[in-house]
Design a protein around this motif. Structure first.
Motif, PDB file in Angstrom:
ATOM      1  N   GLN A  63       0.831  -1.207   0.000  1.00 49.73           N
ATOM      2  CA  GLN A  63       0.000   0.000   0.000  1.00 49.73           C
ATOM      3  C   GLN A  63       0.872   1.265   0.000  1.00 49.73           C
ATOM      4  O   GLN A  63       0.612   2.221  -0.730  1.00 49.73           O
ATOM      5  CB  GLN A  63      -0.934   0.019   1.217  1.00 49.73           C
ATOM      6  N   ILE A  64       1.913   1.259   0.811  1.00 47.48           N
ATOM      7  CA  ILE A  64       2.796   2.435   0.871  1.00 47.48           C
ATOM      8  C   ILE A  64       3.455   2.662  -0.491  1.00 47.48           C
ATOM      9  O   ILE A  64       3.487   3.789  -1.001  1.00 47.48           O
ATOM     10  CB  ILE A  64       3.885   2.273   1.954  1.00 47.48           C
ATOM     11  N   ARG A  67       0.965   3.942  -3.158  1.00 46.79           N
ATOM     12  CA  ARG A  67       0.468   5.308  -3.007  1.00 46.79           C
ATOM     13  C   ARG A  67       1.556   6.356  -2.944  1.00 46.79           C
ATOM     14  O   ARG A  67       1.289   7.525  -3.222  1.00 46.79           O
ATOM     15  CB  ARG A  67      -0.358   5.407  -1.718  1.00 46.79           C
ATOM     16  N   ARG A  68       2.746   5.976  -2.502  1.00 44.14           N
ATOM     17  CA  ARG A  68       3.701   7.035  -2.162  1.00 44.14           C
ATOM     18  C   ARG A  68       5.072   6.919  -2.829  1.00 44.14           C
ATOM     19  O   ARG A  68       6.008   7.614  -2.436  1.00 44.14           O
ATOM     20  CB  ARG A  68       3.828   7.104  -0.644  1.00 44.14           C
ATOM     21  N   THR A 309       4.222   5.520   6.313  1.00 44.32           N
ATOM     22  CA  THR A 309       3.525   4.345   6.844  1.00 44.32           C
ATOM     23  C   THR A 309       2.245   4.100   6.045  1.00 44.32           C
ATOM     24  O   THR A 309       1.790   4.959   5.292  1.00 44.32           O
ATOM     25  CB  THR A 309       3.137   4.493   8.331  1.00 44.32           C
ATOM     26  N   ASP A 310       1.667   2.906   6.239  1.00 45.08           N
ATOM     27  CA  ASP A 310       0.358   2.613   5.667  1.00 45.08           C
ATOM     28  C   ASP A 310      -0.695   3.339   6.513  1.00 45.08           C
ATOM     29  O   ASP A 310      -0.384   3.866   7.578  1.00 45.08           O
ATOM     30  CB  ASP A 310       0.129   1.100   5.646  1.00 45.08           C
ATOM     31  N   ASP A 311      -1.949   3.328   6.045  1.00 45.13           N
ATOM     32  CA  ASP A 311      -3.020   4.041   6.742  1.00 45.13           C
ATOM     33  C   ASP A 311      -3.167   3.584   8.180  1.00 45.13           C
ATOM     34  O   ASP A 311      -3.415   4.370   9.077  1.00 45.13           O
ATOM     35  CB  ASP A 311      -4.371   3.808   6.029  1.00 45.13           C
ATOM     36  N   ALA A 312      -3.031   2.290   8.410  1.00 42.18           N
ATOM     37  CA  ALA A 312      -3.243   1.760   9.758  1.00 42.18           C
ATOM     38  C   ALA A 312      -2.038   2.002  10.669  1.00 42.18           C
ATOM     39  O   ALA A 312      -2.116   1.773  11.873  1.00 42.18           O
ATOM     40  CB  ALA A 312      -3.555   0.263   9.668  1.00 42.18           C
TER      41      ALA A 312
END
Ligand code: AVJ
Length: 323
Positions: A63-64, A67-68, A309-312
């Protein structure tokens, strides 16, 4: 576009394994290093682990990167060379390569992996997918041959993803980070994946899944010793143990003997005994906080330059540089 692959596999890798395993099995408590998990079956089991509902780190890291990556690339000073330690199939790496391509800085990818087959396949795929890309692969055990990664005038980023640094004990980690620091020039960066501290229940579930895949993965190390060192471990006489050690902030993964038993390792000419309930450590998986990582970096002459970091907030990719 070019592909060049250098192979530096130690002729005496087998001898090193034999020495290493002997030392671990003769120590008290007994221990076998996690690098021996990964024969073909072990690698397949690990792939399955990464898809388990309980095992969040792979998804969080993906995810990181999804998105980033663009932001990471800019924060790293738009490097044109990406060196990846333990590259494997480079599944997640493509997000970084695409970010580099999108701002026209992609020039060279250096996958460093122990498997020649995978490195060759990955190199061939990537030169197709990224026109103009040079792939300079290194097939080696990067713990031994880290210093072979190409030096040059280009800005470089060395990526070590997946959280594998968590397998190292503090002294080993320190030595590894110092070696990375020595490889980095002023504008270069390390991109490091680390799992973060969280509650015990989630950590222990991630390493003791309900489908029993992690247990099979752990016991597979015994099959590796059977196949590669002529041992006669009975896999059914051991059980998987995964505990979070809150003080050391790491998962502590072991195999517990279910009975008093003798095991013979023909190739080592060694006979060992386990008593019922005896535990042998097969892996640690260290969990980090930003502060802990920052001080590990500082101790090795590295400076934390970015934190993603990831969302969580379960997992972090961090950027570090020298001076
Ligand atoms: C590949 C070392 C990052 O520590 O989470 C997964 C290995 N062991 N489940 C980890 C592992 C048991 C994994 N690393």
């Amino acid at each position: 576009m070019t592909i060049a692959i250098e192979v530096h596999l130690d002729a005496d890798a087998a001898a090193k394994m034999a020495d290493d395993v002997r030392a671990g099995l003769c120590a008290y408590p007994k221990e076998v290093a996690p690098k021996y998990f990964y024969d073909d079956r072990g690698s397949r089991l690990f792939e399955q682990i990464t898809e388990l509902p309980e095992y969040y780190p792979t998804r969080a890291e993906r995810q990181i990167l999804e998105r980033r990556s663009a932001e990471i690339h800019v924060a790293a000073g738009c490097p044109s060379t990406l060196i990846e330690l333990g590259s494997g199939s480079a599944a997640k790496t493509r997000h970084l390569l695409s970010a580099m391509r999108d701002c026209d800085s992609l020039d060279t990818y250096v996958p460093v992996d122990i498997s020649e087959e995978i490195t060759e396949r990955t190199a061939a795929e990537l030169v197709d997918e990224y026109p103009g890309l040079d792939v300079h692969g290194l097939v080696c055990d990067f713990e031994q041959h880290l210093e072979r990664v190409p030096h040059g005038t280009d800005q470089r980023m060395i990526a070590f993803l997946g959280g594998t640094i968590g397998n190292l004990y503090p002294r080993q980690r320190h030595a590894f980070l110092e070696r990375i620091a020595a490889l980095l020039g002023p504008g270069d960066h390390l991109l490091l994946g680390t799992d973060l501290i969280k509650d015990r229940a989630r950590l222990e579930a991630a390493y003791d899944d309900s489908a029993g895949i992690t247990a099979e993965f752990n016991k597979n190390v015994l099959a590796v010793l059977n196949n590669q060192l002529g041992a006669d471990f009975d896999l059914d006489s051991f059980e998987h143990v995964a505990r979070y050690d809150e003080e050391a902030e790491r998962m502590d993964i072991r195999l517990r003997s279910l009975a008093d038993q003798d095991v013979r390792l023909d190739d080592l000419d060694l006979e060992i005994t386990f008593s019922a309930g005896e535990e042998m450590r097969t892996e640690i998986s260290t969990k980090f906080s930003r502060e802990r990582l920052e001080s590990a970096y500082a101790g090795a002459g590295l400076e934390l330059r970015g934190w993603f970091t990831d969302d969580a907030g379960d997992y972090a990719l961090s950027l570090a540089g020298v001076g």
